[in-house]
Design a protein around this motif. Structure first.
Motif, PDB file in Angstrom:
ATOM      1  N   HIS A   1      59.657  -7.462  23.217  1.00 54.26           N
ATOM      2  CA  HIS A   1      58.825  -7.969  24.219  1.00 54.26           C
ATOM      3  C   HIS A   1      58.570  -9.423  24.036  1.00 54.26           C
ATOM      4  O   HIS A   1      58.319 -10.058  25.196  1.00 54.26           O
TER       5      HIS A   1
ATOM      6  N   SER B   1      59.144   0.245  16.129  1.00 57.15           N
ATOM      7  CA  SER B   1      57.969  -0.431  16.654  1.00 57.15           C
ATOM      8  C   SER B   1      58.246  -1.938  16.656  1.00 57.15           C
ATOM      9  O   SER B   1      57.831  -2.797  17.408  1.00 57.15           O
TER      10      SER B   1
ATOM     11  N   THR C   1      59.286   6.894  20.829  1.00 56.70           N
ATOM     12  CA  THR C   1      58.473   8.379  20.861  1.00 56.70           C
ATOM     13  C   THR C   1      59.163   9.324  20.390  1.00 56.70           C
ATOM     14  O   THR C   1      58.804  10.553  19.859  1.00 56.70           O
TER      15      THR C   1
ATOM     16  N   SER D   1      61.438   2.143  23.894  1.00 56.92           N
ATOM     17  CA  SER D   1      60.165   2.902  23.538  1.00 56.92           C
ATOM     18  C   SER D   1      60.348   4.331  23.726  1.00 56.92           C
ATOM     19  O   SER D   1      59.537   5.103  22.889  1.00 56.92           O
TER      20      SER D   1
ATOM     21  N   LEU E   1      60.642  -3.345  19.240  1.00 62.22           N
ATOM     22  CA  LEU E   1      60.190  -3.132  20.605  1.00 62.22           C
ATOM     23  C   LEU E   1      59.146  -4.317  20.520  1.00 62.22           C
ATOM     24  O   LEU E   1      59.189  -5.082  21.527  1.00 62.22           O
TER      25      LEU E   1
ATOM     26  N   GLU F   1      63.570  -2.293  27.340  1.00 62.32           N
ATOM     27  CA  GLU F   1      62.246  -1.843  27.052  1.00 62.32           C
ATOM     28  C   GLU F   1      61.877  -0.255  27.056  1.00 62.32           C
ATOM     29  O   GLU F   1      61.174   0.474  26.315  1.00 62.32           O
ATOM     30  N   THR F   2      62.550   0.233  28.086  1.00 63.67           N
ATOM     31  CA  THR F   2      62.420   1.654  28.285  1.00 63.67           C
ATOM     32  C   THR F   2      62.989   2.647  27.194  1.00 63.67           C
ATOM     33  O   THR F   2      62.374   3.524  26.695  1.00 63.67           O
TER      34      THR F   2
END
Length: 210
Positions: free
Chosen positions: A195, A188, A155, A151, A191, A147-148
């Motif tokens: 999730h 996106s 970014t 993300s 991710l 997840e990190t």
């Protein structure tokens, strides 16, 4: 740089191979895969793009779980990033050679894309480890890592987009921005799908606690 690209392509191939080993030829099974992908993609921010990129794999691969879908989405995301990196690298070399204004912006964007590719590569490798470990504390540590990194990859792509103005720009810059936007949207979606996978196992662990 070429070695990095080859290494990432090999990782991408292995990830897709992991999915293909789960494939079953039955038409009804594949129809359910397409239905599962479409239903899952509706929960993402860019559902049309998600369905477009992922549903084509339903013709050869059986997708019936959040884990498989997360693998596929991340593989597609890094593929789009590699494709875009190659294009931006070509443009950057041409601009540097001709000493045209705007080279620095493209160069900075290229650096962000490279960072994004590295983060996605790490996330795919980490997700592979998840499939080899029992559900436990280490399992959730790996989930947090994925997840990190995803993300961070999102970014990085968004930072590249910020390098380009909102208003009128050259056709070349508009093309670059469009390709990077595509990477950001695919990431996106990846991710969001990851999730869903992570939430499933966190919920399972929570129900087992005394």
């Amino acid at each position: 740089m070429a070695g990095l690209g080859l290494s990432l392509l090999l990782k991408l191939f292995c990830s897709l191979l992991f999915l293909s080993t789960m494939a079953k030829p039955a038409f009804a099974r594949l129809s359910r895969s397409r239905a599962y992908i479409e239903a899952s993609c509706r929960t993402t921010r860019y559902p049309a793009l998600c369905i477009k990129y992922l549903s084509s794999y339903a013709n050869t691969t059986s997708i019936q779980s959040p884990e498989q879908l997360a693998h596929l989405a991340l593989s597609v995301s890094i593929y789009r990033a590699l494709y875009t990196r190659n294009y931006v690298l070509k443009v950057a070399k041409e601009l540097e050679a001709s000493k045209v204004r705007g080279y620095q912006v493209v160069k900075d964007c290229l650096a962000e894309i490279n960072d994004s590719i590295e983060q996605l590569s790490q996330s795919i490798k980490e997700l592979h480890h998840l499939g080899l470990e029992p559900v436990g504390d280490d399992f959730f540590w790996h989930i947090n890592n994925v997840e990190t990194w995803v993300s961070a990859a999102l970014t990085d792509a968004s930072t590249c987009l910020d390098e380009f103005p909102v208003g009128k720009m050259s056709k070349l810059k508009a093309t670059i921005k469009g390709k990077v936007l595509n990477v950001a949207q695919a990431t996106s979606n990846a991710l969001a799908l990851f999730h869903r996978y992570a939430t499933k196992y966190r919920a399972t662990r929570a129900t087992k606690k005394p």
